[in-house]
Every structure is written in structure tokens, then in C-alpha cells.
Design a protein around this motif. Structure first.
Motif, short mmCIF file in Angstrom:
data_model
loop_
_atom_site.label_atom_id
_atom_site.label_comp_id
_atom_site.label_asym_id
_atom_site.label_seq_id
_atom_site.Cartn_x
_atom_site.Cartn_y
_atom_site.Cartn_z
N LEU A 13 0.84 -1.19 0.00
CA LEU A 13 0.00 0.00 0.00
C LEU A 13 0.88 1.24 0.00
N GLN A 14 0.56 2.18 -0.86
CA GLN A 14 1.32 3.41 -0.96
C GLN A 14 0.40 4.61 -0.71
N ALA A 15 0.79 5.42 0.26
CA ALA A 15 0.03 6.63 0.58
C ALA A 15 0.87 7.85 0.23
N THR A 16 0.24 8.82 -0.39
CA THR A 16 0.89 10.09 -0.70
C THR A 16 0.24 11.15 0.18
N ALA A 17 1.09 11.88 0.90
CA ALA A 17 0.58 12.86 1.86
C ALA A 17 1.32 14.18 1.72
N SER A 18 0.66 15.22 2.17
CA SER A 18 1.29 16.53 2.22
C SER A 18 1.22 17.06 3.65
N VAL A 19 2.27 17.74 4.05
CA VAL A 19 2.35 18.36 5.37
C VAL A 19 2.67 19.83 5.14
N PRO A 20 1.92 20.72 5.76
CA PRO A 20 2.18 22.15 5.54
C PRO A 20 3.59 22.54 6.00
N ARG A 21 4.18 23.44 5.27
CA ARG A 21 5.48 23.97 5.65
C ARG A 21 5.24 25.19 6.52
N PRO A 22 6.10 25.56 7.44
CA PRO A 22 7.44 25.03 7.67
C PRO A 22 7.48 23.80 8.56
N GLY A 23 6.36 23.35 9.11
CA GLY A 23 6.37 22.20 10.00
C GLY A 23 7.00 20.96 9.41
N GLY A 24 6.72 20.68 8.14
CA GLY A 24 7.28 19.51 7.50
C GLY A 24 8.71 19.69 7.02
N GLU A 25 9.20 20.92 7.05
CA GLU A 25 10.55 21.20 6.54
C GLU A 25 11.64 20.47 7.32
N ALA A 26 11.49 20.37 8.63
CA ALA A 26 12.48 19.67 9.45
C ALA A 26 12.54 18.19 9.07
N LEU A 27 11.40 17.60 8.75
CA LEU A 27 11.38 16.19 8.33
C LEU A 27 12.03 16.01 6.97
N VAL A 28 11.83 16.95 6.07
CA VAL A 28 12.47 16.87 4.75
C VAL A 28 13.99 16.94 4.92
N THR A 29 14.45 17.81 5.78
CA THR A 29 15.89 17.93 6.06
C THR A 29 16.41 16.64 6.67
N TYR A 30 15.67 16.08 7.62
CA TYR A 30 16.07 14.81 8.25
C TYR A 30 16.13 13.70 7.20
N TRP A 31 15.13 13.63 6.34
CA TRP A 31 15.10 12.63 5.28
C TRP A 31 16.32 12.79 4.36
N ALA A 32 16.68 14.03 4.01
CA ALA A 32 17.83 14.26 3.14
C ALA A 32 19.13 13.75 3.77
N LYS A 33 19.22 13.81 5.08
CA LYS A 33 20.44 13.37 5.78
C LYS A 33 20.44 11.87 6.07
N LYS A 34 19.30 11.31 6.49
CA LYS A 34 19.26 9.93 6.99
C LYS A 34 18.44 8.96 6.14
N GLY A 35 17.69 9.51 5.19
CA GLY A 35 16.76 8.67 4.44
C GLY A 35 17.32 8.15 3.14
N SER A 36 16.45 7.53 2.38
CA SER A 36 16.78 6.94 1.09
C SER A 36 15.88 7.56 0.03
N LYS A 37 16.31 7.49 -1.22
CA LYS A 37 15.48 8.01 -2.31
C LYS A 37 14.44 6.99 -2.77
N THR A 38 14.57 5.75 -2.30
CA THR A 38 13.61 4.71 -2.65
C THR A 38 13.12 4.03 -1.39
N THR A 39 11.92 3.48 -1.45
CA THR A 39 11.39 2.75 -0.31
C THR A 39 11.91 1.31 -0.35
N ARG A 40 11.70 0.60 0.74
CA ARG A 40 12.15 -0.79 0.82
C ARG A 40 11.41 -1.68 -0.17
N TYR A 41 10.28 -1.24 -0.70
CA TYR A 41 9.50 -2.04 -1.64
C TYR A 41 9.65 -1.57 -3.08
#
Length: 101
Positions: A68-96
Motif C-alpha cells: 500500500l502506498q500513501a501520498t501525503a502533504s504536510v504544511p510547511r514550515p512544520g514539514g521542513e524539518a522532516l524533509v531535512t532529516y530525510w535528506a540526511k538519513k533517508g533513502s530516495k527509494t522505499t524498501r519495496y
């Protein structure tokens, strides 16, 4: 009380959650996890725009689960910290990604 930020970061590290443009893409085979994701997104002031099945995860010789794939939006600037965290610790692809592509 649920710590939404902490849960989202856990999903980023486990490659269930990625960022594409200004959207968060969450993939799972577990409806309960999808429900938790929706709770987190709403708690952060966002919303899920789409949910769709994108493939099957094999779980044995005659068994598989829907991815199952969900697409979501989070208003900025609240979601901005998560985007920054993802850029540092995340991946460009999901495990699936290999299965759902």
C-alpha cells in the motif's frame, strides 16, 4: 501522547517513508501502519491525498501481501524539518521500490 516527529523519523530510517518534491510517500504491507501514518500526518496538520496498491510482497510459496502506498502533504514550515532529516538519513527509494516499480 504520540510523538509524531519521532515516528516519522523511524519510518524514514526504515525506508518506509520518503520525500518526493513536497510530498511524503509511505509504503507498507500493514494496514495498521497505514492507519498510524494517517494519524501522524493529521497530527502534524497534513492530509493523505491518495492511497493505492502498487504491487505484491511475496511471503512464501503461495502467499503475498499488497503493498500500500500513501501520498501525503504536510504544511510547511512544520514539514521542513522532516524533509531535512530525510535528506540526511533517508533513502530516495522505499524498501519495496523494486517490487512496486
Amino acid at each position: 501522547m504520540v510523538d509524531y516527529d519521532k515516528q516519522m523519523k523511524t519510518w524514514i530510517r526504515s525506508q518506509h517513508l520518503i520525500c518526493v518534491g513536497s510530498d511524503f510517500i509511505f509504503e507498507t504491507v500493514d494496514q495498521t501502519q497505514l492507519d498510524k501514518f494517517e494519524t501522524c500526518i493529521r497530527g502534524m496538520g497534513g492530509r493523505i491525498r491518495t492511497v493505492k496498491a502498487v504491487g505484491n510482497w511475496p511471503m512464501g510459496p503461495r502467499r503475498s501481501f499488497k503493498i500500500l502506498q500513501a501520498t501525503a502533504s504536510v504544511p510547511r514550515p512544520g514539514g521542513e524539518a522532516l524533509v531535512t532529516y530525510w535528506a540526511k538519513k533517508g533513502s530516495k527509494t522505499t524498501r519495496y521500490s523494486e517490487i512496486s516499480s
